[in-house]
Design a protein around this motif. Structure first.
Motif, short mmCIF file in Angstrom:
data_model
loop_
_atom_site.label_atom_id
_atom_site.label_comp_id
_atom_site.label_asym_id
_atom_site.label_seq_id
_atom_site.Cartn_x
_atom_site.Cartn_y
_atom_site.Cartn_z
N ASP A 60 0.80 -1.22 0.00
CA ASP A 60 0.00 0.00 0.00
C ASP A 60 0.83 1.27 0.00
O ASP A 60 0.28 2.37 -0.03
CB ASP A 60 -0.93 0.02 1.23
N GLY A 61 2.15 1.16 0.05
CA GLY A 61 2.99 2.34 0.18
C GLY A 61 2.86 3.30 -0.99
O GLY A 61 2.65 4.51 -0.80
N ALA A 62 3.00 2.78 -2.21
CA ALA A 62 2.90 3.64 -3.39
C ALA A 62 1.51 4.23 -3.51
O ALA A 62 1.35 5.41 -3.87
CB ALA A 62 3.27 2.85 -4.64
N ARG A 63 0.50 3.44 -3.22
CA ARG A 63 -0.88 3.93 -3.28
C ARG A 63 -1.10 5.08 -2.31
O ARG A 63 -1.69 6.11 -2.65
CB ARG A 63 -1.85 2.80 -2.96
N ASP A 64 -0.61 4.93 -1.08
CA ASP A 64 -0.79 5.98 -0.09
C ASP A 64 -0.06 7.25 -0.49
O ASP A 64 -0.53 8.36 -0.22
CB ASP A 64 -0.30 5.50 1.28
N LEU A 65 1.09 7.09 -1.15
CA LEU A 65 1.83 8.25 -1.63
C LEU A 65 1.01 9.01 -2.67
O LEU A 65 0.92 10.25 -2.63
CB LEU A 65 3.16 7.82 -2.22
N VAL A 66 0.37 8.28 -3.58
CA VAL A 66 -0.45 8.94 -4.60
C VAL A 66 -1.64 9.64 -3.95
O VAL A 66 -1.96 10.79 -4.28
CB VAL A 66 -0.92 7.92 -5.66
N HIS A 67 -2.32 8.94 -3.01
CA HIS A 67 -3.42 9.58 -2.29
C HIS A 67 -2.96 10.89 -1.65
O HIS A 67 -3.64 11.92 -1.75
CB HIS A 67 -3.95 8.65 -1.19
N ALA A 68 -1.82 10.85 -0.98
CA ALA A 68 -1.33 12.04 -0.27
C ALA A 68 -1.01 13.17 -1.24
O ALA A 68 -1.37 14.33 -1.00
CB ALA A 68 -0.11 11.67 0.56
N LEU A 69 -0.33 12.84 -2.34
CA LEU A 69 0.04 13.88 -3.31
C LEU A 69 -1.19 14.52 -3.93
O LEU A 69 -1.27 15.74 -4.06
CB LEU A 69 0.94 13.28 -4.40
N VAL A 70 -2.17 13.68 -4.30
CA VAL A 70 -3.39 14.22 -4.91
C VAL A 70 -4.16 15.07 -3.91
O VAL A 70 -4.57 16.20 -4.21
CB VAL A 70 -4.28 13.07 -5.43
N ASN A 71 -4.33 14.56 -2.70
CA ASN A 71 -5.16 15.27 -1.73
C ASN A 71 -4.50 16.54 -1.22
O ASN A 71 -5.17 17.55 -1.00
CB ASN A 71 -5.52 14.34 -0.58
N GLU A 72 -3.19 16.51 -1.03
CA GLU A 72 -2.50 17.73 -0.59
C GLU A 72 -2.46 18.76 -1.71
O GLU A 72 -2.50 19.97 -1.46
CB GLU A 72 -1.10 17.40 -0.10
N THR A 73 -2.40 18.30 -2.96
CA THR A 73 -2.48 19.24 -4.09
C THR A 73 -3.84 19.91 -4.12
O THR A 73 -3.96 21.12 -4.35
CB THR A 73 -2.20 18.51 -5.41
N LEU A 74 -4.90 19.12 -3.90
CA LEU A 74 -6.24 19.70 -3.84
C LEU A 74 -6.36 20.71 -2.70
O LEU A 74 -6.99 21.76 -2.85
CB LEU A 74 -7.28 18.59 -3.67
#
Length: 297
Positions: A60-74
């Motif tokens: 889940d590490g890469a997935r969580d990184l994508v979630h974080a990048l997308v949500n923090e960008t928003l």
């Protein structure tokens, strides 16, 4: 350090952010602080883990990184849009701009926390909202970084619940930026795998020892400790739970009747809009939780 970690992390980073903004440093410095906070959170989790197995990747590490990048960008785009929103959104010009910056942030935290908490509670009551919120509850381990793991649509709903009252009151841009930074710091603490000891501070702050119980996978046993920042809201709502004698097992987390919940990022984005054809029995409540008085409706 187990006793000092949570207050030092919370007040240290938020205090530093207040200092920088108060000194006129560009607001761009706030998101630049976040990687440092994440790095320190990772280090502390390896030095004083609550559950060593939660430090190991579950794919889940890469997935969580994508979630974080997308949500923090928003989040960053939302902050940048505050001046534009205030141009067409009616506001009452009631914000206490003459107050010290720290006191303004405290007011923003209290108002936003209540709104976010109410949206959170509704997300456990409404089947439609739960489908979006389930993405966050699908985690099977807790470590600081997956506090930033949410479906973007559900994050926007929580943000709306927390910030709309503030926008109507006329919150300044710098306070909105501090609020967004404080939320990121709090999410790191709420989902931390550090074996932190918070003692009487549990009556004030909704940090990991309380929030871990919210992620229990046993039916409605996790419908507790909804607050983001301040545990007083759960006391007022009757949803507060403290189990000092129960140590969570490494497999206590997740969605008990959805062990097949998708793990991939794009699959998780699509899952709320799919029909769940396969039904699984709920995970049985462990005897230790039964003895602690936890019940499932």
């Amino acid at each position: 350090m187990r006793y000092l970690y949570a207050p030092a992390f919370f007040f240290g980073f938020i205090g530093l952010a207040l200092y920088l903004v108060g000194e006129g440093v560009s607001l761009i410095a706030l998101p630049a602080l976040l990687p440092l906070a994440i790095l320190l959170a990772f280090l502390a989790e390896r030095l004083w883990p609550y559950r060593p197995g939660w430090n190991e990747s579950h794919g889940d590490g890469a997935r969580d990184l994508v979630h974080a990048l997308v949500n923090e960008t928003l989040n960053a785009l939302g902050i940048a849009a505050v001046p534009l929103v205030t141009l067409w959104l009616p506001h009452l010009d009631l914000w206490p701009t003459a107050w010290p910056l720290a006191l303004q942030l405290l007011v923003a935290l209290l108002i936003a926390d209540l709104g976010i908490t109410l949206v959170h509670v509704a997300s456990h009551r409404s089947p439609l909202l739960w489908r979006l919120h389930a993405v966050h509850h699908s985690v099977t381990r807790m470590y600081g970084f997956n506090g930033l793991m949410k479906h973007p649509l559900h994050q926007m709903l929580e943000a709306l619940g927390g910030t709309l009252p503030l926008l109507l009151l006329g919150i300044p841009l710098e306070v909105a930026a501090l609020l967004a930074f404080a939320i990121a710091i709090q999410l790191l603490l709420q989902h931390s795998n550090v074996d932190m000891r918070i003692g009487a501070l549990r009556h004030l702050f909704a940090w990991a020892p309380l929030h871990r119980l919210h992620h229990l996978k046993y039916g409605t046993a996790g419908d507790v400790n909804f607050a983001l920042f301040f545990s007083v809201w759960d006391r007022l709502l009757g949803t507060a739970l403290h189990l000092p004698d129960y140590a969570l097992a490494e497999d206590d987390l997740g969605i008990g009747d959805r062990p097949d919940y998708p793990v991939g990022y794009f699959d998780q984005l699509a899952e709320p809009f799919r029909r769940a054809d396969v039904l699984h029995p709920p995970a049985p409540l462990p005897p230790a939780l039964q003895r602690a008085g936890v019940s499932v409706r």
